[in-house]
Design an enzyme around this catalytic site. Structure first.
Site, short mmCIF file in Angstrom:
data_model
loop_
_atom_site.label_atom_id
_atom_site.label_comp_id
_atom_site.label_asym_id
_atom_site.label_seq_id
_atom_site.Cartn_x
_atom_site.Cartn_y
_atom_site.Cartn_z
N GLU A 178 0.89 -1.17 0.00
CA GLU A 178 0.00 0.00 0.00
C GLU A 178 0.92 1.21 0.00
O GLU A 178 1.36 1.66 1.04
CB GLU A 178 -0.85 0.05 1.28
CG GLU A 178 -1.76 -1.11 1.50
CD GLU A 178 -2.94 -1.12 0.57
OE1 GLU A 178 -3.07 -0.18 -0.25
OE2 GLU A 178 -3.70 -2.07 0.63
N CYS A 202 -2.91 8.60 2.93
CA CYS A 202 -2.54 8.15 1.59
C CYS A 202 -3.70 8.40 0.63
O CYS A 202 -3.52 8.45 -0.58
CB CYS A 202 -2.10 6.70 1.58
SG CYS A 202 -3.30 5.61 2.29
C1 UN1 Z 1 -3.87 5.54 4.93
O1 UN1 Z 1 -3.87 6.76 4.77
O2 UN1 Z 1 -2.79 4.90 4.96
O3 UN1 Z 1 -9.65 5.68 3.46
C2 UN1 Z 1 -5.10 4.75 5.16
C3 UN1 Z 1 -9.09 6.27 4.38
C4 UN1 Z 1 -8.82 5.50 5.65
C5 UN1 Z 1 -7.54 4.75 5.55
C6 UN1 Z 1 -6.36 5.54 5.09
N1 UN1 Z 1 -9.91 4.59 5.87
O4 UN1 Z 1 -8.77 7.45 4.32
#
Ligand code: UN1
Length: 508
Positions: free
Chosen positions: A264, A298
């Site tokens: 990821e 992210c």
């Molecule tokens: C991340 O930023 O690594 O969809 C995960 C989202 C959260 C998860 C983010 N449920 O923004």
């Protein structure tokens, strides 16, 4: 800008962290080389030792040994650990949330939301424990049965990032445990305390239900600690969350030993706003996705591709909302944007803004550092209108910068949308069904997550989470992501007295 915090306030934060740890079942660690800092003031909360080579080796060995037993425990019984973990998380939601605020700088509602995301994925994993379905297929041979079974994979190495210090661990761990795997966790060096807390809660959950607490191991320290995990052939799956650069190091090393990877990595998420969009709704979705978590998800919205006819009024609304955003100490009620994680993040933001302006970008609002408590790095989220999607826009800068481009024709907008190396999350704001469907079609968004009339961030755990291209291709949490944590065996059973060969082969 430095606003040195008075000693008592620094001490107060430290005591608060120690208190929270104690309430979460963690005794204050011995001092060591890892410095757990709070981005709220930049000051150290606690220091703790890093794992040395022998400790990492021993942790992997313990997880490997625990796996031998854990894999034979029926999956619905394995779920008991996860059920107990969910109960402990519910009981300690506020404490763990506050520790996330102290360590990662998230505002209270988002920190508690992150713990909620852990509870949600635990519930998902509990149900999943009775649904690790294999298929049966009609055999071409008489008196034969053809089926597949799913078995535990082994030790899962989890490498997680500072920005979701607890939820991403839970996505991996809750699912891995019901799948019959054991876990060795290497958290971000920036968030070692929340890791201690999660580790303690999980070990307690295991002990409470009479399971082997050794199913979970925690190792802490710099990148070298993670590298040892990555290179160990006993680690069947490396699930790594972080930058593209980190993924580029991890993937070939795991591949060289034919291990499995679940990646990821970075996102560079965009929203397209079409002429029929509900601008009020779009504004709310965009502001949360772009400025929320101080741009450090992210899934943060980093690019806005607005139709030329609505770009002006849309930007007026968004910048008006931006001006209302309270930036500051995330422990205070009403603050919506907390600090950046550290100075490096701030330097990265400044450098990106400079490049964007040099490319002909026009700063609509934000970008400046603002006063916070102590030496924390607080910034006003920035909006920059770009004449084109230049190199800096195609990169992920982990800070709250929203680049805005305009378009005339939806095909061109989708082309611009996809013309970045990353492929995590995306959205379209429209009330036109043709446009929405076009965006979700095979020649629409190329991301792992494609939304209509909601922002790019804040995904629910029930869906598979992850993305394409440089995002790394992994899928975690919901749907059938569990398959990455198991191995599949195809079984052919002959219950006849004959031995017919497949493909009609005669071997006589
Ligand atoms: C991340 O930023 O690594 O969809 C995960 C989202 C959260 C998860 C983010 N449920 O923004």
């Amino acid at each position: 800008m430095s606003h040195a915090l008075t000693a008592p306030a620094t001490r107060e934060l430290r005591e608060r962290a120690e208190n929270l740890l104690r309430r979460l079942g963690v005794e204050p660690p011995a001092p060591g080389e890892i410095s757990a800092r709070t981005p709220i003031t930049g000051s150290e909360l606690i220091s703790l030792p890093a794992s040395d080579k022998a400790e990492v080796e021993a942790a992997i060995a313990r997880a490997d040994t625990a796996f031998r037993g854990w894999r034979t425990v029926p999956a619905p019984q394995r779920a008991a650990v996860v059920r107990r973990l969910a109960a402990l998380l519910t009981e300690h939601q506020d404490e763990l949330g506050e520790l996330v605020t102290l360590e990662a700088g998230k505002i209270g509602p988002e920190a508690r939301g992150e713990v909620q995301e852990m509870i949600d994925v635990c519930e998902f994993a509990i149900g999943l424990s009775r649904q690790l379905y294999g298929r049966t297929m009609p055999s071409e041979r008489p008196g034969h049965r053809l089926m597949e079974t799913w078995h535990p994979l082994g030790v899962v190495g989890v490498i997680s990032a500072f920005n979701f210090p607890v939820a991403v661990w839970a996505w991996n761990t809750a699912v891995a445990l019901v799948c019959g795997d054991t876990v060795v966790w290497k958290p971000s060096e920036a968030t070692p305390l929340t890791a201690l807390a999660c580790h303690a809660l999980l070990r307690r959950a295991a002990a409470d239900v009479g399971a082997d607490p050794e199913v979970h191991q925690l190792i802490q320290g710099p990148a070298a600690v993670g590298e040892q995990l990555v290179d160990d052939p006993r680690v069947a799956l490396v699930s790594a969350t972080g930058s593209v650069r980190m993924g580029q190091q991890v993937a070939p090393r795991v591949a060289a030993r034919f291990g499995r990877c679940l990646l990821e990595l970075g996102g560079n998420n965009a929203a397209i706003v079409t002429p029929t969009a509900d601008l009020e709704l779009a504004t709310r979705g965009i502001v949360f996705a772009a400025a929320g978590t101080a741009g450090q998800r992210c899934t943060t919205l980093r690019r806005l591709i607005a139709h030329a006819d609505v770009a002006g009024p849309l930007l007026d609304r968004i910048s008006a909302a931006y001006r209302q955003l309270r930036v500051g100490n995330p422990l205070e009620d009403g603050v919506l944007v907390g600090p950046l994680i550290n100075e490096r993040a701030y330097d990265g933001m400044r450098a990106a803004l400079e490049r964007a302006l040099a490319d002909g970008g026009e700063l609509v609002c934000g970008g400046e550092r603002v006063e916070g408590p102590g030496d924390g790095f607080y910034v006003r989220p920035a909006i920059v209108r770009m004449p084109a999607q230049t190199a800096v826009v195609r990169e992920e800068t982990f800070a709250p910068i929203l680049y805005v481009m305009t378009y005339q024709d939806l095909d061109a907008a989708i082309e611009m949308h996809n013309a970045v190396p990353q492929g995590l999350s995306s959205s379209i704001f429209t009330q036109n069904q043709r446009e929405a469907e076009r965006f979700l079609a095979a020649d629409g968004s190329d991301c792992g997550i494609a939304n209509v009339n909601i922002g790019t961030s804040g995904a629910e755990i029930g869906g598979a989470f992850g993305g394409e291209k440089q995002t790394g291709g992994g899928r975690e949490s919901g749907s059938d992501s569990w398959k990455a944590y198991m191995r599949r065996a195809t079984n052919t059973v002959n219950y006849s007295t004959e031995l017919p060969l497949a493909q009609g082969i005669r071997f006589e």
